[in-house]
Design an enzyme around this catalytic site. Sequence first.
Site, PDB file in Angstrom:
ATOM      1  N   ASP A 221       0.944  -1.082  -0.152  1.00  0.00           N
ATOM      2  CA  ASP A 221      -0.059   0.002  -0.173  1.00  0.00           C
ATOM      3  C   ASP A 221       0.863   1.173   0.256  1.00  0.00           C
ATOM      4  O   ASP A 221       2.085   1.120  -0.009  1.00  0.00           O
ATOM      5  CB  ASP A 221      -0.952  -0.049   1.252  1.00  0.00           C
ATOM      6  CG  ASP A 221      -2.323   0.486   1.037  1.00  0.00           C
ATOM      7  OD1 ASP A 221      -2.145   1.858   0.470  1.00  0.00           O
ATOM      8  OD2 ASP A 221      -3.400   0.257   1.472  1.00  0.00           O
TER       9      ASP A 221
ATOM     10  N   ASP B  47      -5.813   3.263  -7.167  1.00  0.00           N
ATOM     11  CA  ASP B  47      -6.742   3.484  -5.991  1.00  0.00           C
ATOM     12  C   ASP B  47      -7.191   5.078  -6.235  1.00  0.00           C
ATOM     13  O   ASP B  47      -6.396   5.716  -7.047  1.00  0.00           O
ATOM     14  CB  ASP B  47      -5.846   3.365  -4.680  1.00  0.00           C
ATOM     15  CG  ASP B  47      -7.040   3.333  -3.490  1.00  0.00           C
ATOM     16  OD1 ASP B  47      -8.326   3.547  -3.665  1.00  0.00           O
ATOM     17  OD2 ASP B  47      -6.539   3.531  -2.368  1.00  0.00           O
TER      18      ASP B  47
ATOM     19  N   GLU C 110     -11.723   8.040  -8.204  1.00  0.00           N
ATOM     20  CA  GLU C 110     -12.830   8.726  -8.234  1.00  0.00           C
ATOM     21  C   GLU C 110     -13.036   9.830  -9.010  1.00  0.00           C
ATOM     22  O   GLU C 110     -14.020  10.121  -9.817  1.00  0.00           O
ATOM     23  CB  GLU C 110     -13.795   8.680  -7.137  1.00  0.00           C
ATOM     24  CG  GLU C 110     -14.114   7.240  -6.330  1.00  0.00           C
ATOM     25  CD  GLU C 110     -12.976   6.747  -5.901  1.00  0.00           C
ATOM     26  OE1 GLU C 110     -12.748   5.570  -5.599  1.00  0.00           O
ATOM     27  OE2 GLU C 110     -11.884   7.286  -5.271  1.00  0.00           O
TER      28      GLU C 110
ATOM     29  N   ARG D 176     -10.232   0.857  -8.232  1.00  0.00           N
ATOM     30  CA  ARG D 176     -11.354   1.019  -7.325  1.00  0.00           C
ATOM     31  C   ARG D 176     -12.464   1.868  -8.097  1.00  0.00           C
ATOM     32  O   ARG D 176     -13.659   1.185  -7.921  1.00  0.00           O
ATOM     33  CB  ARG D 176     -10.882   2.063  -6.173  1.00  0.00           C
ATOM     34  CG  ARG D 176     -12.062   2.095  -5.063  1.00  0.00           C
ATOM     35  CD  ARG D 176     -11.581   2.653  -3.998  1.00  0.00           C
ATOM     36  NE  ARG D 176     -11.355   3.966  -3.819  1.00  0.00           N
ATOM     37  CZ  ARG D 176     -10.916   4.696  -2.870  1.00  0.00           C
ATOM     38  NH1 ARG D 176     -10.633   4.339  -1.835  1.00  0.00           N
ATOM     39  NH2 ARG D 176     -10.862   6.140  -2.986  1.00  0.00           N
TER      40      ARG D 176
ATOM     41  N   ASP E 260     -12.905  -0.107   0.809  1.00  0.00           N
ATOM     42  CA  ASP E 260     -12.510  -0.100   2.034  1.00  0.00           C
ATOM     43  C   ASP E 260     -13.635  -0.763   3.209  1.00  0.00           C
ATOM     44  O   ASP E 260     -14.349   0.075   3.732  1.00  0.00           O
ATOM     45  CB  ASP E 260     -12.176   1.133   2.422  1.00  0.00           C
ATOM     46  CG  ASP E 260     -10.838   1.663   1.941  1.00  0.00           C
ATOM     47  OD1 ASP E 260     -10.300   0.726   1.136  1.00  0.00           O
ATOM     48  OD2 ASP E 260     -10.808   2.781   1.623  1.00  0.00           O
TER      49      ASP E 260
ATOM     50  N   HIS F 221      -6.435  -8.308   2.743  1.00  0.00           N
ATOM     51  CA  HIS F 221      -5.831  -7.030   2.811  1.00  0.00           C
ATOM     52  C   HIS F 221      -6.416  -6.124   4.070  1.00  0.00           C
ATOM     53  O   HIS F 221      -7.672  -6.318   4.402  1.00  0.00           O
ATOM     54  CB  HIS F 221      -6.157  -6.028   1.477  1.00  0.00           C
ATOM     55  CG  HIS F 221      -5.716  -4.639   1.634  1.00  0.00           C
ATOM     56  ND1 HIS F 221      -4.358  -4.189   2.110  1.00  0.00           N
ATOM     57  CD2 HIS F 221      -6.267  -3.439   1.338  1.00  0.00           C
ATOM     58  CE1 HIS F 221      -4.225  -2.938   1.948  1.00  0.00           C
ATOM     59  NE2 HIS F 221      -5.431  -2.548   1.660  1.00  0.00           N
TER      60      HIS F 221
END
Length: 928
Positions: free
Chosen positions: A398, A512, A515, A594, A610, A668
Amino acid sequence: MKSYQKLTTAAPQPAACQVEEEGSAPMPAGRGKLAPWWVGSGLLVAAVLLSAITVWVLQQVSGGWPRPTLPPKCLLVPESHRFDCYPERRVVVTQELCESRGCCFIESPPPAGGKRGVPWCFYPPDFPSYTLESLNQTALGMVGLLVRRAKAYYPRDIEMLRLDVEFETDTRLHIKITDAANPRYEVPLEVPRAMKRAENPIYSLDFSWDPFGVLLRRRATGTVLLNTTVAPLIFADQFLQIATSLPSRFLYGLGEHRGTFLHSLDWNTLTLWARDVSPTESFNLYGAHPFYLLMEEGGDAHGVFLLNSNAIEVALQPAPGLTWRTIGGVLDFYIFLGPDPNMVIQQYQQVVGFPAMPPLWALGFHLCRWGYGSSNETWQTMKAMRNYQIPQDAQWNDIDYMDGYRDFTFDPWKFASLPSLVEDLHKHGQRYVMILDPGISSTNPHGSYWPFDEGLRRGLFLNTSQGQPLIGQVWPGFTAFADFSNPDTHRWWLENLQRFHAHVPFDGLWIDMNEPSNFMDGSEDGCPPGELDSPPYTPAVLGDSLSAKTVCASAKQSTSVHYNLHNLYGLMEAKATASALIQIRGKRPFVISRSTFPSQGRYSGHWLGDNRSQWKDMYYSIPGLLSFSLFGIPLVGADICGFSGSTSEELCTRWMQLGAFYPFARNHNTQNEKAQDPTVFSPAARTAMKDVLLTRYSLLPFLYTLFHRAHLQGDTVARPLFFEFPQDVATLGLDRQFLWGRSLLVTPVLEPGVDSVTGYVPRGVWYDFYTGSSVNSSGEMLKMSAPLEHLNLHVREGAILPTQKPGTTTETTRRNPLRLIVALSSSATAWGDLFWDDGESLDTFERGSYSYLVFNVTQNIFTSTVVHVSTEATEVTIGTLSIFGVREPPSKVLLNGQEKPFSYLDNQVLTVSNLGLSLSQGFSLRWL
């Protein structure tokens, strides 16, 4: 196809017209104007009309409830059929506000829990809409002109619309409504163009002329699939609305949301606007998928796709009915007629594109956490996994691997050994995947951070409406955002990845925060006033603003404004990332994203975001992965054991069992929580986790073949039960179980403290995957033993599953002998197939560099037929054949005519071992 007459306003017009295909029944004579929701509901409307008139008369006589006096046309409308005329949130809708729009106002008791219920303000049956003024035949269908003579209540109402209808295939209809005079933004998505009109469509199309409406029927049953006369069409510059009745309440899709797989139609609004938020019921989540699948009575299915990337909300109501609302673009609908649900999803993907074939290693087990803290700590976890011989194909990091959370860097102190770690992974046949975010740090001294300096020099970031780089805030602090709608950005992205790959030769990428996510609302300077950031109507987005935790809608991008492109951001980044990986590695790309949008399966997989370490989150992952199966993104899974919060040994064991059957399987978790990889638990839990991963690895040939079928023709991998049993109504609401393909039933434990699980077993013979013992079900709920170390798996009769002796990586597994599991049907037949290639090269099927085998059983003879062969098949052998459901003990078994030793158990399982047959050679095996 019968010819059409051009219809003009000067000529007398019928109130409704039917588009007749060759051989179709003519429209009944004397059919009058189609009243809203009249089709198929005449008795209901008549009854309601009678009761409404009775109430109205009593009002006049007694002066009683309700006050003030309502016209009968408002009382005519049943509660379930009240289409919302005032959908604005955060507004107390009064009678005065409602009637200012020309709508009916009736107060209803609010539902419990603060949810929206029956709208108080709703359209009367005679609310003004568009009129179909003309309709002309074209080579592919029709073109029409729609005219609105009375203004609607949103600004910049568009008075004349163009209607385009194309009969693209016998099972696909394309209907598009746009401004007749001026071009509008349309989604820059490549879609197939029909070359000729469908010759034998399985649908028929009617139009209502005044008010305009579309009525679509399934020819075989007469079922009305769409009836848009139920509410007025509204088409303003920033408010587009069209509603339809639905033929049943069994509706799925419309992502991305958390909830049951089967949507509730109880006044439920689903918003599509990409948003960074932990998965929560009723919130708009990371991706936008304006596609639904609907199961009709009798087992037929159809799907509807609105090709629109603006903010959308879909209002569902118990009529059953559905309203599409969007604040930009055009109304561009594809309707897929199936008729079975598998075919609907295939037809959808024929439009948006079939998913990419993943590399074989992508289907292994992945391990990650935020908070390893160093490359050495990451390395210790990998070594512990190897020490316990627990399967693992990929190690991830990450954002803590980065230097100051900046892309294309790694911490020179804590992750100094990262290049050596990656080298070690590769020596062990394993892969490395790292995270990347689209926010590029903007505060470094000039000349010290090439990604920002070069992106700024080339003008590759999102700009404000004033033309300056829009600055938000993400993990590294103040950031600019890459504009992936610009092809030049793709080149810059590639160059950054090439430079980093020279130091850390990663194998896949995890994108990630796309958006895109922003810790600010809009930018460091907020957002400017105007109708892009504050439109006349804002859908029900979390935060009540388009810029909530993202960038300003007014931000400028290369191809349009962010208002139009927001929902495409993740798709465009995935496309750039997959392309870069192909150019860097020359092999199939592995990308997990994502944020997603239709067609994204061509470039990436998806994880469900998440989630939390809670039992309900484990359950909700199943509707999540089934929904993305509908969306054409089969490489999907949730964070196994949960991302945030602290897991328990029991929860993590059960979740590892379920997660081993996610198409994409990754454990994860977050920082500052205890570790949850398999090595940290008790020997019993660790063994249970290892065993279920070995089961997954044994099934890799079967899973890989399912992904080949997804890539080739759009089959689903993780599959709802009703896809295989569409006429069994008991399957329509099931989302605690699922299938792999058509033949492997997964029934996980989703509750704490139990040693059994109740699951639905559809009608037929099913075999225990582990033992081969049979269950003959009439289509019923069955209680199954489920101690903590056991996951229930059942094989459907008539299937042949290719499996393999599992290793601890896909690389070692693929060299091991195959075991073919045959599950005989009640008529003693079975079928299966196997796709095999080198597991990573590009376009192996397209280039012919693959092997494909078909397995068949009939009359006690198993046959392996090599349809296509490549050199990889010569390196693998078939070692064992296990045949479930052999009712009588055989006296002998013949392999290619030669007698072979065998074993036969009381539970009717015949096993022939030590076959030593090359996969590249066909053979037959007979038992007598």
